[in-house]
Design an enzyme around this catalytic site. Structure first.
Site, PDB file in Angstrom:
ATOM      1  N   SER A  40      79.445  61.607 -69.704  1.00  0.00           N
ATOM      2  CA  SER A  40      79.964  60.233 -69.576  1.00  0.00           C
ATOM      3  C   SER A  40      81.481  60.214 -69.741  1.00  0.00           C
ATOM      4  O   SER A  40      82.201  59.546 -68.986  1.00  0.00           O
ATOM      5  CB  SER A  40      79.338  59.339 -70.649  1.00  0.00           C
ATOM      6  OG  SER A  40      77.950  59.243 -70.455  1.00  0.00           O
ATOM      7  N   ARG A  44      84.611  59.362 -66.911  1.00  0.00           N
ATOM      8  CA  ARG A  44      85.581  58.299 -67.187  1.00  0.00           C
ATOM      9  C   ARG A  44      87.008  58.844 -67.240  1.00  0.00           C
ATOM     10  O   ARG A  44      87.949  58.171 -66.837  1.00  0.00           O
ATOM     11  CB  ARG A  44      85.198  57.598 -68.498  1.00  0.00           C
ATOM     12  CG  ARG A  44      83.973  56.669 -68.316  1.00  0.00           C
ATOM     13  CD  ARG A  44      83.234  56.445 -69.610  1.00  0.00           C
ATOM     14  NE  ARG A  44      82.165  55.462 -69.523  1.00  0.00           N
ATOM     15  CZ  ARG A  44      80.922  55.703 -69.079  1.00  0.00           C
ATOM     16  NH1 ARG A  44      80.605  56.914 -68.644  1.00  0.00           N
ATOM     17  NH2 ARG A  44      80.017  54.748 -69.049  1.00  0.00           N
ATOM     18  N   GLY A 112      74.519  58.799 -60.763  1.00  0.00           N
ATOM     19  CA  GLY A 112      74.441  57.352 -60.909  1.00  0.00           C
ATOM     20  C   GLY A 112      75.705  56.781 -61.532  1.00  0.00           C
ATOM     21  O   GLY A 112      76.165  55.702 -61.161  1.00  0.00           O
ATOM     22  N   ASP A 336      68.763  59.005 -72.635  1.00  0.00           N
ATOM     23  CA  ASP A 336      68.720  60.257 -71.868  1.00  0.00           C
ATOM     24  C   ASP A 336      68.011  61.382 -72.626  1.00  0.00           C
ATOM     25  O   ASP A 336      67.721  62.437 -72.061  1.00  0.00           O
ATOM     26  CB  ASP A 336      70.138  60.702 -71.496  1.00  0.00           C
ATOM     27  CG  ASP A 336      70.812  59.688 -70.583  1.00  0.00           C
ATOM     28  OD1 ASP A 336      70.093  58.919 -69.917  1.00  0.00           O
ATOM     29  OD2 ASP A 336      72.057  59.658 -70.543  1.00  0.00           O
ATOM     30  N   LYS A 363      65.666  56.479 -63.354  1.00  0.00           N
ATOM     31  CA  LYS A 363      66.725  57.488 -63.544  1.00  0.00           C
ATOM     32  C   LYS A 363      66.662  58.473 -62.376  1.00  0.00           C
ATOM     33  O   LYS A 363      66.126  58.139 -61.323  1.00  0.00           O
ATOM     34  CB  LYS A 363      66.546  58.183 -64.895  1.00  0.00           C
ATOM     35  CG  LYS A 363      66.696  57.242 -66.098  1.00  0.00           C
ATOM     36  CD  LYS A 363      68.108  56.715 -66.254  1.00  0.00           C
ATOM     37  CE  LYS A 363      68.257  55.840 -67.489  1.00  0.00           C
ATOM     38  NZ  LYS A 363      69.592  55.233 -67.576  1.00  0.00           N
ATOM     39  N   ARG A 367      61.207  59.307 -65.142  1.00  0.00           N
ATOM     40  CA  ARG A 367      61.112  60.282 -66.235  1.00  0.00           C
ATOM     41  C   ARG A 367      59.866  60.088 -67.102  1.00  0.00           C
ATOM     42  O   ARG A 367      59.445  61.026 -67.786  1.00  0.00           O
ATOM     43  CB  ARG A 367      62.393  60.236 -67.089  1.00  0.00           C
ATOM     44  CG  ARG A 367      63.574  60.839 -66.363  1.00  0.00           C
ATOM     45  CD  ARG A 367      64.870  60.786 -67.143  1.00  0.00           C
ATOM     46  NE  ARG A 367      65.911  61.534 -66.433  1.00  0.00           N
ATOM     47  CZ  ARG A 367      67.203  61.475 -66.712  1.00  0.00           C
ATOM     48  NH1 ARG A 367      67.641  60.693 -67.691  1.00  0.00           N
ATOM     49  NH2 ARG A 367      68.071  62.190 -66.013  1.00  0.00           N
TER      50      ARG A 367
END
Ligand code: SPQ
Length: 451
Positions: A40, A44, A112, A336, A363, A367
């Protein structure tokens, strides 16, 4: 006769079978593990670096396929991003509002986070046309969760099935600010709207039902955006038009990748592992709380703060886990990690119930279904619930052929389950692990003393 290898990779037409033979694994898992950078934060840092003025230096970037997709999309729109390596990536930002119209379709691969965050950026770049697509999984994942709020801001976006599926076409506009009440706790939805708000005159606010990961908020602040957070109402406001200034970002290790070793160390008898440099941002540490409820022996050592994110070394020792309930506000903080927690539950005594996790169905794969079917093939007792799973622990697993559904987290979770399954487990399409953990197999081999 040569000793059989415990862990082997067979490559068939670029598809990898990961083969794990329990019979020849004598060793508990031991040693110090360095995990890859947080996915993540990596995305970013590349995006904000590209949108900032001046240079951003990123240390510890995840070299997985997903951040590579982000880098290639932003390169196609004019950002100068050096070759990706762990030591140092340099991003020459082009400044907010200055993205160039790409000459071809932007392809986000399997990511995603790339498509949803980037849509906020593209929709707010007036006068430019963008087309965005991704792999088969991305083309089936819901985009209306970001398209709808962006349309409320005045965005022009078209796609299949009433603009809800990629490929998507975006005609950038000057947007108007909104206060969006998101029906789901999603960092991708929140971040998409905040990124759109950067280029929008006035205050753009997102309120979510419970707090999702807050890496965007932390990093936007450090890049100089005017941002306020109301922790009571889970609201974040960004003030546009913003100007971002290039920064040095130090990416901590990904707790979602550490989770595989936390569970492996807990379930393989005699194991003791130290996982170094793990990001322990409170919006991501739900997995530690769930494992603590299960009785895991995990300690946080050397806690520190690195570039605005809390970091620690995690030490895990084998212990008998027990079943627990994982639900409610905890879910967004471990979403996750549910596939690997399902593996932990398989080796725990008693019943584990996972609820409120219907997001798992949209996802990289479904999942819930993937973990239930594949663990059951190995001999576990997992019942699918509409929003989770009920797992009766303590059933002996026996190796067989299982499938990752090309989902990185499913591939790696099944590999850890295989460590405690008798005989040989073959995980088809295990190459998916490279999305977030390119050297997962090598690390596993080292941990069992095979390398
Ligand atoms: O990026 P992608 O493909 O959506 O990746 C996943 C993952 O397992 O790596 C989800 F499948 O992580 C998401 C996470 O589930 C990454 C993310 C982020 O960086 O903002 C937020 C979460 O998604 P969401 O939908 O809850 O916002």
């Amino acid at each position: 006769m040569a000793t059989p290898t415990a862990i082997a990779l067979k490559i068939i037409d670029e598809r990898h079978d990961l083969i794990i033979q329990k019979s020849s694994i004598h060793q508990p898992l031991q040693g110090r593990i360095c995990i890859p950078g947080d996915k993540s934060i990596s995305h970013r840092s590349l995006m904000l670096g590209a949108l900032a003025e001046g240079e951003t230096v990123i240390r510890g970037l995840l070299l997985g396929e997903d951040p590579r997709s982000t880098a290639s999309c932003f390169r196609a729109m004019g950002a100068e991003i050096s070759d990706l390596n762990i030591d140092e990536v340099r991003v020459k930002g082009i400044g907010l509002g200055n993205l160039q119209e790409p000459l071809d379709v932007l392809n986000v691969g399997n990511s995603g986070t790339t498509i949803r965050l980037m849509l906020g950026v593209l929709a707010s770049h007036p006068g430019r046309f963008f087309a965005v697509t991704g792999d088969r999984s991305i083309r089936s994942r819901p985009m209306s969760r970001v398209v709808k709020p962006l349309q409320q801001m005045g965005a022009q976006i078209w796609g299949r099935q009433e603009n809800s599926l990629a490929p998507l076409a975006v005609w950038g506009q000057a947007l108007k600010p909104i206060h969006y009440h998101s029906p789901i706790a999603s960092a991708q939805v929140k971040s998409c709207i905040l990124l759109a708000g950067l280029m929008t005159d006035g205050k753009t606010t997102v309120t979510e039902p419970t707090l999702s990961r807050d890496h965007s908020e932390r990093m936007l602040r450090s890049f100089g955006a005017e941002l306020s957070v109301d922790p009571e109402t889970h609201s974040v406001t960004v003030v546009g038009q913003a100007r971002l200034k290039g920064q040095t970002v130090i990416v901590p290790g990904d707790i979602s990748s550490a989770a595989f070793w936390l569970v492996a160390g807990s379930i393989v008898p005699g194991s003791e592992l130290t996982i170094a440099n793990v990001g322990v941002n409170p919006t991501r540490t739900g997995v530690l709380e769930a494992l603590a409820q299960m009785g895991a022996d995990i300690t946080l050592e050397n806690q520190r703060e690195v570039a605005g994110e809390p970091v620690a070394d995690l030490r895990v020792r084998h212990t008998q886990l027990k079943g627990c309930t994982i639900a409610g506000d905890l879910i967004p903080r471990l979403i996750d990690e549910i596939p690997i927690l399902a593996v932990a539950a398989t080796f725990a005594t008693g019943i584990t119930v996972i609820r409120d996790a219907e997001e798992l169905r949209v996802k990289e794969s479904d999942r819930i279904s993937a973990m239930a079917t594949q663990l059951n093939l190995l001999g576990a007792s997992v019942t699918e619930l509409p929003d989770g799973m009920e797992i009766t622990g303590g059933k002996a697993l026996t190796g067989t052929e299982v499938d990752s559904f090309t989902d990185h987290r499913i591939a790696m979770s099944l590999a850890i389950a295989a460590l405690n399954a008798q005989g040989t487990t073959t995980i088809h399409r295990a190459e998916a692990a490279a999305i977030s953990y390119p050297d997962f197999t090598e690390t596993l081999q080292r941990a069992i003393g095979e390398r």
